[in-house]
Write a protein that holds these residues in place. Structure first.
Motif, PDB file in Angstrom:
ATOM      1  N   TRP A   1       9.392   6.799   6.549  1.00  0.00           N
ATOM      2  CA  TRP A   1       8.270   6.123   5.836  1.00  0.00           C
ATOM      3  C   TRP A   1       7.163   6.249   6.683  1.00  0.00           C
ATOM      4  CZ3 TRP A   1      12.045   1.442   5.418  1.00  0.00           C
ATOM      5  CH2 TRP A   1      13.091   1.837   3.986  1.00  0.00           C
TER       6      TRP A   1
ATOM      7  N   HIS B   1       3.392   5.274   6.580  1.00  0.00           N
ATOM      8  CA  HIS B   1       2.291   4.302   6.082  1.00  0.00           C
ATOM      9  C   HIS B   1       1.009   5.009   5.948  1.00  0.00           C
ATOM     10  CE1 HIS B   1      -0.067   0.414   5.486  1.00  0.00           C
ATOM     11  NE2 HIS B   1       0.962   0.517   4.367  1.00  0.00           N
ATOM     12  N   TRP B   2       0.236   4.945   4.926  1.00  0.00           N
ATOM     13  CA  TRP B   2      -1.178   5.395   5.042  1.00  0.00           C
ATOM     14  C   TRP B   2      -1.904   5.253   6.397  1.00  0.00           C
ATOM     15  CZ3 TRP B   2      -5.701   2.774   5.776  1.00  0.00           C
ATOM     16  CH2 TRP B   2      -5.384   1.053   5.465  1.00  0.00           C
ATOM     17  N   SER B   3      -1.603   4.029   6.847  1.00  0.00           N
ATOM     18  CA  SER B   3      -2.366   3.793   7.897  1.00  0.00           C
ATOM     19  C   SER B   3      -2.016   4.351   9.355  1.00  0.00           C
ATOM     20  CB  SER B   3      -2.287   2.298   8.061  1.00  0.00           C
ATOM     21  OG  SER B   3      -0.769   1.787   8.495  1.00  0.00           O
TER      22      SER B   3
ATOM     23  N   THR C   1       3.391   3.120  11.067  1.00  0.00           N
ATOM     24  CA  THR C   1       2.293   2.711  10.506  1.00  0.00           C
ATOM     25  C   THR C   1       1.251   2.598  11.776  1.00  0.00           C
ATOM     26  OG1 THR C   1       2.593   0.382  11.347  1.00  0.00           O
ATOM     27  CG2 THR C   1       3.659   0.877   9.138  1.00  0.00           C
TER      28      THR C   1
ATOM     29  N   GLY D   1       0.834  -1.331   0.078  1.00  0.00           N
ATOM     30  CA  GLY D   1       0.031  -0.055  -0.066  1.00  0.00           C
ATOM     31  C   GLY D   1       0.714   1.237   0.042  1.00  0.00           C
ATOM     32  N   PRO D   2       0.161   2.338  -0.301  1.00  0.00           N
ATOM     33  CA  PRO D   2       1.074   3.513  -0.345  1.00  0.00           C
ATOM     34  C   PRO D   2       1.484   4.131   0.915  1.00  0.00           C
ATOM     35  CG  PRO D   2      -1.254   4.082  -0.343  1.00  0.00           C
ATOM     36  CD  PRO D   2      -1.092   2.603  -0.405  1.00  0.00           C
ATOM     37  N   SER D   3       2.635   4.701   0.905  1.00  0.00           N
ATOM     38  CA  SER D   3       3.337   5.378   1.995  1.00  0.00           C
ATOM     39  C   SER D   3       3.903   6.691   1.437  1.00  0.00           C
ATOM     40  CB  SER D   3       4.789   4.562   2.431  1.00  0.00           C
ATOM     41  OG  SER D   3       4.238   3.388   2.888  1.00  0.00           O
ATOM     42  N   LEU D   4       3.981   7.689   2.506  1.00  0.00           N
ATOM     43  CA  LEU D   4       4.595   9.040   2.156  1.00  0.00           C
ATOM     44  C   LEU D   4       5.964   8.843   2.741  1.00  0.00           C
ATOM     45  CD1 LEU D   4       4.418  12.118   1.689  1.00  0.00           C
ATOM     46  CD2 LEU D   4       3.882  12.198   3.878  1.00  0.00           C
TER      47      LEU D   4
END
Ligand SMILES: [Zn+2]
Length: 182
Positions: free
Chosen positions: A21, A23-25, A88, A8-11
């Motif tokens: 990093w 994580h979107w979560s 995350t 999944g996407p990460s910024l």
């Protein structure tokens, strides 16, 4: 720049040469504390439930940043390479080289909790002083309580925790001292 080792996407950001990093979560990292607190408060003072939920969520995210920054700063001071900081919903971690000695391992493992303790002292002093509004006082009190809970959780010497790593490293230090004793 290396990509986060997560589905999944990460910024990905870079700070002082260290990849961060997100994580979107990650914004959900505080849900474990925020949801039960908000629900319990619904039944007692429902006007505070949303505020409590939001403060818990913000506190856990902010404290995760403070904790991992502590590990990263001490790793750099010990000349350990910091490969990345990972954030995350399941938690955060600092990915760094192994410490060169048991003493360094104690310093590195304790750094996250020490950073949190500095924040705990600061927010406790704010609570003792005069805060500009009762709402801010409520928020700082929640933040302080969440921090205290997280410090205890991190110090708890269960497998893989900072507390466990400190206990193991201190054991190694004591064994070395005993071996080297005349
Ligand atoms: Zn830690």
């Amino acid at each position: 720049m290396p990509q986060a080792p997560l589905p999944g996407p990460s910024l990905t950001l870079r700070l002082f040469g260290i990849p961060l990093w997100f994580h979107w979560s990650f914004p959900g990292v505080g849900l474990g504390i925020a949801v039960p607190s908000g629900i319990v408060t619904c039944f007692t003072a429902s006007n505070l439930a949303v505020e409590l939920f939001a403060w818990c969520l913000a506190a856990v995210s902010a404290l995760a940043l403070v904790h991992e920054a502590g590990h990263a700063v001490v790793a750099r001071l010990l000349s350990l390479e910091v490969h990345a900081l990972l954030f995350t919903a399941g938690g955060a971690c600092c990915i760094a080289d192994e410490a060169a000695s048991a003493g360094h391992e104690v310093a590195y493992s304790a750094a996250g909790v020490v950073s949190q303790t500095v924040v705990l002292v600061a927010t406790s002093l704010m609570l003792l002083g005069a805060l500009p509004s009762p709402e801010l006082g409520y928020g700082v009190a929640v933040f302080t309580a969440v921090n205290l809970l997280l410090i205890l959780a991190n110090c708890w010497p269960s497998g893989g925790s900072d507390g466990h790593r400190i206990v193991c490293a201190v054991d190694r230090l004591l064994a070395l001292r005993q071996r080297d004793a005349p």
